[in-house]
Write an enzyme that holds these catalytic residues in place. Structure first.
Site, PDB file in Angstrom:
ATOM      1  N   LEU A   1       0.856  -1.194   0.000  1.00 30.80           N
ATOM      2  CA  LEU A   1       0.000   0.000   0.000  1.00 30.80           C
ATOM      3  C   LEU A   1       0.888   1.239   0.000  1.00 30.80           C
ATOM      4  O   LEU A   1       1.816   1.324   0.814  1.00 30.80           O
ATOM      5  CB  LEU A   1      -0.900   0.026   1.248  1.00 30.80           C
ATOM      6  CG  LEU A   1      -1.986  -1.053   1.353  1.00 30.80           C
ATOM      7  CD1 LEU A   1      -2.598  -1.047   2.744  1.00 30.80           C
ATOM      8  CD2 LEU A   1      -3.067  -0.827   0.304  1.00 30.80           C
ATOM      9  N   HIS A   2       0.594   2.191  -0.895  1.00 31.93           N
ATOM     10  CA  HIS A   2       1.384   3.426  -0.876  1.00 31.93           C
ATOM     11  C   HIS A   2       0.618   4.644  -1.365  1.00 31.93           C
ATOM     12  O   HIS A   2       1.066   5.761  -1.167  1.00 31.93           O
ATOM     13  CB  HIS A   2       2.646   3.260  -1.731  1.00 31.93           C
ATOM     14  CG  HIS A   2       2.387   3.285  -3.209  1.00 31.93           C
ATOM     15  ND1 HIS A   2       1.898   2.193  -3.881  1.00 31.93           N
ATOM     16  CD2 HIS A   2       2.527   4.264  -4.129  1.00 31.93           C
ATOM     17  CE1 HIS A   2       1.759   2.508  -5.169  1.00 31.93           C
ATOM     18  NE2 HIS A   2       2.128   3.756  -5.335  1.00 31.93           N
ATOM     19  N   ARG A   3      -0.543   4.453  -2.003  1.00 29.89           N
ATOM     20  CA  ARG A   3      -1.238   5.616  -2.573  1.00 29.89           C
ATOM     21  C   ARG A   3      -1.807   6.505  -1.478  1.00 29.89           C
ATOM     22  O   ARG A   3      -2.344   6.020  -0.480  1.00 29.89           O
ATOM     23  CB  ARG A   3      -2.339   5.165  -3.525  1.00 29.89           C
ATOM     24  CG  ARG A   3      -1.785   4.505  -4.769  1.00 29.89           C
ATOM     25  CD  ARG A   3      -2.736   4.462  -5.934  1.00 29.89           C
ATOM     26  NE  ARG A   3      -2.065   3.830  -7.065  1.00 29.89           N
ATOM     27  CZ  ARG A   3      -1.309   4.457  -7.948  1.00 29.89           C
ATOM     28  NH1 ARG A   3      -1.142   5.763  -7.852  1.00 29.89           N
ATOM     29  NH2 ARG A   3      -0.724   3.802  -8.926  1.00 29.89           N
TER      30      ARG A   3
ATOM     31  N   ARG B   1       6.502   6.043   2.598  1.00 32.75           N
ATOM     32  CA  ARG B   1       5.334   6.888   2.845  1.00 32.75           C
ATOM     33  C   ARG B   1       4.403   6.224   3.859  1.00 32.75           C
ATOM     34  O   ARG B   1       3.882   6.864   4.778  1.00 32.75           O
ATOM     35  CB  ARG B   1       4.598   7.122   1.526  1.00 32.75           C
ATOM     36  CG  ARG B   1       3.195   7.679   1.681  1.00 32.75           C
ATOM     37  CD  ARG B   1       2.465   7.682   0.344  1.00 32.75           C
ATOM     38  NE  ARG B   1       2.843   8.814  -0.464  1.00 32.75           N
ATOM     39  CZ  ARG B   1       2.339  10.035  -0.330  1.00 32.75           C
ATOM     40  NH1 ARG B   1       1.453  10.278   0.610  1.00 32.75           N
ATOM     41  NH2 ARG B   1       2.716  11.008  -1.116  1.00 32.75           N
TER      42      ARG B   1
END
Length: 363
Positions: free
Chosen positions: A209-211, A244
């Protein structure tokens, strides 16, 4: 001598460019009058992009790193443009080739075009329809000024035709990411977590997950992780954590003995995990492509995708960003009711050869 400048700004860009470099070398060996210069804009600093990274991809290290660095969208884009203009003044090119949809893609396209240099875009015509994504703006702006369009799907071709691009400038060639995947697949290697957790084939799930829509809001990220943990039975969850995401996770206190948060992996290690997983849960576009080719079930936690062929022909399903959507998809997975992927046209490992054939004839 036809001089081509190849642009990469982030690690995935090099996966897309590596096969093009190999194909240029092949063309040179066959007498083609063509040369290239590999420019790393330095958009992303990645400590894993050492010499061994380029050795794994079997390409030389970049001729130059512009070291444009981070900052805001505007700062980064501006830095890349200023530095790339100087690069082109010192090292003129007949054509600048950009890939994908990062800030470097757009910034270098604009810079080259204003210097009256031909621009080629690999992965042209891809659209998500979501203007809240910086990548979508980068794609649209780049395609508005591109000269040669290299596409991954018939839908991308149609997207370009709809904005008036003539067929003669559209080249349906396939997907260079898949060139790299197929070439490197025999070289995949197990990461340390494989033995540390005593993992076995189809007995764990990979999570990425990064968005911003998923990770910037702590309550959203926690709700997603809670749903995933609750509905994955007793399987280990291997979660290579993007920087992030790591910052948000620190304050969340999400703990479960099955959730294993690890450092980001190399390309060969990560794809070893994907190839052997029961499924991948992700919000990445590129991973949906790779999972589809390897016939691994893929759950995409996004409300849209610029790669619909991974859904219509591949193993991907668009779950959405509502955490409540996750459970029914995982129930289907564990019921053994997931679709099987079929072949995606032109995703055959020969895309770069088709691109270089066009470049040698048109540059």
């Amino acid at each position: 001598m036809k001089k081509i400048t190849l642009i990469a700004g982030a690690r995935p860009n090099f996966m897309k460019i590596a096969p093009i470099i190999h194909a240029i070398h092949e063309a040179q060996n066959q007498g083609a009058d063509i040369s290239y210069r590999l420019v790393h804009t330095g958009q992303h600093y990645d400590k894993k992009m050492s010499g061994s990274f380029f050795e794994q991809l079997e390409i030389p290290e970049p001729h130059v790193n512009l070291e444009a660095g981070g900052g805001t969208q505007a700062e980064q884009t501006g830095n890349i443009m200023v530095r790339f203009e100087q690069e082109l003044i010192v090292n003129p090119a007949d054509l600048v080739l950009v890939v994908g949809d990062v800030n470097s893609t757009m910034a270098c396209s604009i810079t080259a075009k204003k210097m009256n240099i031909t621009v080629a875009h690999v992965e042209a015509g891809i659209r998500s329809g979501d203007l809240s994504m910086p990548e979508e703006i980068n794609r649209m702006v780049t395609d508005a000024i591109t000269d040669l369009f290299f596409t991954t799907s018939e839908l991308a071709n149609e997207n370009l035709r709809q904005v008036g691009i003539p067929n003669a400038r559209i080249h349906f060639v396939g997907n260079t990411m898949i060139d790299t995947l197929l070439k490197q697949r025999p070289n995949f290697k197990a990461p340390p977590i494989w033995t540390d957790l005593n993992l076995s084939k189809q007995n764990y799930i990979v999570l990425t997950l990064h968005r911003p829509a998923n990770v910037d809001e702590a309550s959203q990220l926690k709700a997603m992780l809670d749903e995933i943990i609750t509905n994955t039975e007793n399987l280990p969850l291997v979660f290579p954590v993007h920087p992030r995401t790591a910052k948000i996770l620190e304050g969340l206190q999400v703990r479960d003995e099955r959730l294993h948060m690890i450092e980001p992996l190399s390309y060969l290690e990560f794809n070893y995990l994907v190839e052997n997983a029961k499924a991948v849960i992700t919000d990445s576009g590129g991973i949906t492509e790779e999972a589809s080719i390897m016939n691994v079930p893929c759950l995409t936690l996004r409300d849209n995708t610029e790669r619909p062929e991974t859904i219509s022909l591949g193993t991907n399903e668009l779950v959405g960003t509502n955490p409540e959507n996750i459970k029914p998809y995982l129930q289907r997975l564990f019921a053994g009711d997931w679709k099987t992927g079929s072949s995606i046209p032109m995703w055959d490992g020969k895309t770069a050869q088709r691109i270089v054939a066009v470049l040698t004839s048109e540059v």
